[in-house]
Structure formats: C-alpha cells, structure tokens
Design a protein around this motif. Structure first.
Motif, PDB file in Angstrom:
ATOM      1  N   ALA A 239       3.774  10.630  13.072  1.00 12.87           N
ATOM      2  CA  ALA A 239       4.122   9.910  11.836  1.00 12.87           C
ATOM      3  C   ALA A 239       2.952   9.951  10.848  1.00 12.87           C
ATOM      4  O   ALA A 239       3.141  10.273   9.665  1.00 12.87           O
ATOM      5  CB  ALA A 239       4.496   8.466  12.161  1.00 12.87           C
ATOM      6  N   LEU A 240       1.758   9.639  11.321  1.00 15.37           N
ATOM      7  CA  LEU A 240       0.597   9.628  10.424  1.00 15.37           C
ATOM      8  C   LEU A 240       0.259  11.045   9.949  1.00 15.37           C
ATOM      9  O   LEU A 240      -0.056  11.254   8.774  1.00 15.37           O
ATOM     10  CB  LEU A 240      -0.607   9.004  11.148  1.00 15.37           C
ATOM     11  CG  LEU A 240      -0.573   7.475  11.289  1.00 15.37           C
ATOM     12  CD1 LEU A 240      -1.693   6.996  12.196  1.00 15.37           C
ATOM     13  CD2 LEU A 240      -0.674   6.794   9.933  1.00 15.37           C
ATOM     14  N   GLY A 241       0.348  12.016  10.859  1.00 15.70           N
ATOM     15  CA  GLY A 241       0.068  13.401  10.488  1.00 15.70           C
ATOM     16  C   GLY A 241       1.051  13.911   9.456  1.00 15.70           C
ATOM     17  O   GLY A 241       0.655  14.553   8.465  1.00 15.70           O
ATOM     18  N   ALA A 242       2.330  13.613   9.657  1.00 18.97           N
ATOM     19  CA  ALA A 242       3.352  14.059   8.706  1.00 18.97           C
ATOM     20  C   ALA A 242       3.168  13.375   7.359  1.00 18.97           C
ATOM     21  O   ALA A 242       3.364  13.987   6.303  1.00 18.97           O
ATOM     22  CB  ALA A 242       4.740  13.769   9.274  1.00 18.97           C
ATOM     23  N   LEU A 243       2.776  12.089   7.384  1.00 15.57           N
ATOM     24  CA  LEU A 243       2.545  11.358   6.127  1.00 15.57           C
ATOM     25  C   LEU A 243       1.402  12.003   5.342  1.00 15.57           C
ATOM     26  O   LEU A 243       1.504  12.207   4.127  1.00 15.57           O
ATOM     27  CB  LEU A 243       2.217   9.895   6.439  1.00 15.57           C
ATOM     28  CG  LEU A 243       1.939   9.000   5.230  1.00 15.57           C
ATOM     29  CD1 LEU A 243       3.190   8.853   4.368  1.00 15.57           C
ATOM     30  CD2 LEU A 243       1.456   7.621   5.674  1.00 15.57           C
ATOM     31  N   LEU A 244       0.325  12.345   6.039  1.00 20.88           N
ATOM     32  CA  LEU A 244      -0.822  12.972   5.364  1.00 20.88           C
ATOM     33  C   LEU A 244      -0.469  14.369   4.860  1.00 20.88           C
ATOM     34  O   LEU A 244      -1.033  14.844   3.874  1.00 20.88           O
ATOM     35  CB  LEU A 244      -2.023  13.042   6.307  1.00 20.88           C
ATOM     36  CG  LEU A 244      -2.620  11.696   6.740  1.00 20.88           C
ATOM     37  CD1 LEU A 244      -3.866  11.898   7.582  1.00 20.88           C
ATOM     38  CD2 LEU A 244      -2.942  10.823   5.535  1.00 20.88           C
ATOM     39  N   ALA A 245       0.485  15.022   5.552  1.00 20.92           N
ATOM     40  CA  ALA A 245       0.885  16.370   5.148  1.00 20.92           C
ATOM     41  C   ALA A 245       1.977  16.345   4.073  1.00 20.92           C
ATOM     42  O   ALA A 245       2.423  17.401   3.619  1.00 20.92           O
ATOM     43  CB  ALA A 245       1.367  17.152   6.361  1.00 20.92           C
ATOM     44  N   GLY A 246       2.415  15.130   3.696  1.00 15.82           N
ATOM     45  CA  GLY A 246       3.436  15.019   2.657  1.00 15.82           C
ATOM     46  C   GLY A 246       4.864  15.182   3.155  1.00 15.82           C
ATOM     47  O   GLY A 246       5.784  15.270   2.349  1.00 15.82           O
ATOM     48  N   ARG A 247       5.046  15.221   4.470  1.00 12.48           N
ATOM     49  CA  ARG A 247       6.405  15.344   5.031  1.00 12.48           C
ATOM     50  C   ARG A 247       6.948  13.942   5.290  1.00 12.48           C
ATOM     51  O   ARG A 247       6.922  13.437   6.422  1.00 12.48           O
ATOM     52  CB  ARG A 247       6.368  16.160   6.325  1.00 12.48           C
ATOM     53  CG  ARG A 247       5.718  17.538   6.174  1.00 12.48           C
ATOM     54  CD  ARG A 247       6.670  18.544   5.585  1.00 12.48           C
ATOM     55  NE  ARG A 247       7.884  18.663   6.385  1.00 12.48           N
ATOM     56  CZ  ARG A 247       7.998  19.465   7.429  1.00 12.48           C
ATOM     57  NH1 ARG A 247       6.979  20.200   7.823  1.00 12.48           N
ATOM     58  NH2 ARG A 247       9.147  19.544   8.090  1.00 12.48           N
TER      59      ARG A 247
END
Lengths: 187, 65
Positions: free
Chosen positions: B12-20
């Motif tokens: 969740a955090l990784g996708a948020l930082l990646a804009g997904r």
C-alpha cells in the motif's frame, strides 16, 4: 503557499514525523534492547503505518478529507488494540504481564493508548480549527518546496520502516503464529 | 497471516509513493481487514471467548447485600 493550506500541510507533516519517530523508537527497543514484539504490538505498528498512509496521501496531494478519515480509522484501530492489550495484562497472572521495559513508568500498550488518543485529539483539533478540505482546493504541495521536500523524505522513511518491519515479521513469525520467545527463522 | 498483513501494508505504501492510488487503496483495505481478523484471532480464547474474566468488579454495597 500560506494561511490555512500551509497550516494543514504543516500539521500533516508534523503528525507523520511523530509517527515515524514512534515507530523508530519501537524498532530501537526491538533491535538494540532485544525486546521481541508480541503479536498485538505488531498490529499496533501496522495501525500506525495505516495512519501514516492517510497523512502521506494528503501530503502528496490532491488533498482530500477522505484520507483524514483513513488516518482516524487506523488511529481508532490502534486505540482498540492497545486498550485490549492493556486490559489483557493489567492483572498480572501466570503467562500474562506487561513485557518490555517501562518508559516513564508506563509500558508499551499504555503508551499506545495515549498515542492513539493524541492522534485522534490532534486530528479533531485540526478539523475544528482549520475546517474540512474546502480551503485546500487548488493547493499543491509543490507550492511550498521546502515543506514538500521534508514531506517526501518522511514518506520515503516511513516506507523504509515498513519494509524493514515486513522483513522482521517474516523472520520472527515465518508464515505462522508470532511468538515473543524468539525469531522463527533464526537458529 | 501477520506477514501477509505487513506485506499488504508495504504494498500500500509503495504503491502510494509510486502514484498507483487504486492499488494502494486496495492493499490498504486488505491490510485493514487482515489486521482486524488477526486482532480478533489473537484475543479469542477457547476457554473464555472474548470475555476478560480476570477483571472482576464488585461494589462494596453489592457485596454486603
């Protein structure tokens, strides 16, 4: 950027910094003092990461009160877990006692209750003082470059903490139940 | 289960930082549901269920009666 939008971004960045500091301290207790976290302690960490998610989403924009709701939801989850854990060990008996060292006389689950209450109270105060997201329409984090850089660094740091925690949980619990007696994947 | 919950939160955090954002929201929801499930599983006991029998509250008046 100035006025209410700046105050809103500052509040979110300060809250995120506080969450990152708390999680760093928890990991310090684990790795430096050898205090292996209990399952409910791990869930409390997870709830803090969830609360951080809402703050990061708003710091990266576009701003939405929905993400404030996400932060409040995970803060509430943290409060429920911490209160139950406090009650679980409040009466010492065989197999049940507060684990780990007390800080200022309070053990970790009691601190977690206070942290959750502080997060909820601070968010309530922010919503009362600054209102919803009407004043955030058109505001962009890049309008305050310094704050934006700090917020991005904090977000990246929280992500790194989450990755480290994920690895640590895999080593401690494997794919099964978590125990405080040792790390499942370490000899 | 705990590892899965942390995997969901990391995603969740990784996708948020990646804009997904959609992926981030889905992973966050999964992490939330897993956390609640794990919490209920951790506090449930075969003997006492969700009760906390070690907490006994009895007023002096009721005891005297």
């Amino acid at each position: 950027m100035r006025g209410l939008p700046l105050l809103t971004y500052l509040f979110n960045a300060a809250s995120l910094a506080a969450i990152a500091a708390i999680l760093t301290a928890a990991m310090g207790f684990q790795y430096l003092r050898g205090e292996i976290p209990c399952p409910l302690c791990l869930l409390e960490r997870l709830a803090l990461f969830g609360a951080g998610f809402g703050l990061i989403a708003n710091l990266r924009g576009p701003y939405s009160t929905r993400f404030t709701g996400v932060t409040l939801g995970f803060a509430l989850l943290l409060l429920v877990i911490a209160a139950r854990q406090t009650l679980l060990d409040i009466y010492p008996r065989p197999g049940h006692a507060y684990v780990g060292q007390a800080v200022l006389g309070l053990h970790m689950p009691v601190w977690s209750v206070l942290i959750a209450l502080a997060l909820i109270a601070a968010t309530a105060a922010k919503l009362t003082a600054l209102g919803g997201d009407a004043h955030m329409q058109g505001a962009r984090p890049s309008d305050a470059p310094s704050l934006d850089r700090v917020a991005r660094a904090l977000a990246a740091y929280l992500f790194v903490l989450c990755v480290v925690n994920f690895g640590s949980v895999v080593v401690q619990c494997g794919l099964g139940q978590c125990h405080t007696t040792g790390y499942a994947l370490l000899p | 289960m705990m590892a899965l919950a942390f995997a969901a939160m990391t995603l969740a955090l990784g996708a948020l930082l990646a804009g997904r954002r959609r992926l981030a929201a889905a992973a966050l929801a999964l992490g939330f549901v897993l956390a609640i499930g794990l919490f209920l599983w951790e506090i449930w006991s075969p003997e006492t269920g969700f009760r906390m029998p070690w907490l006994q509250v009895r007023s002096g008046a009721a005891e005297a009666a």
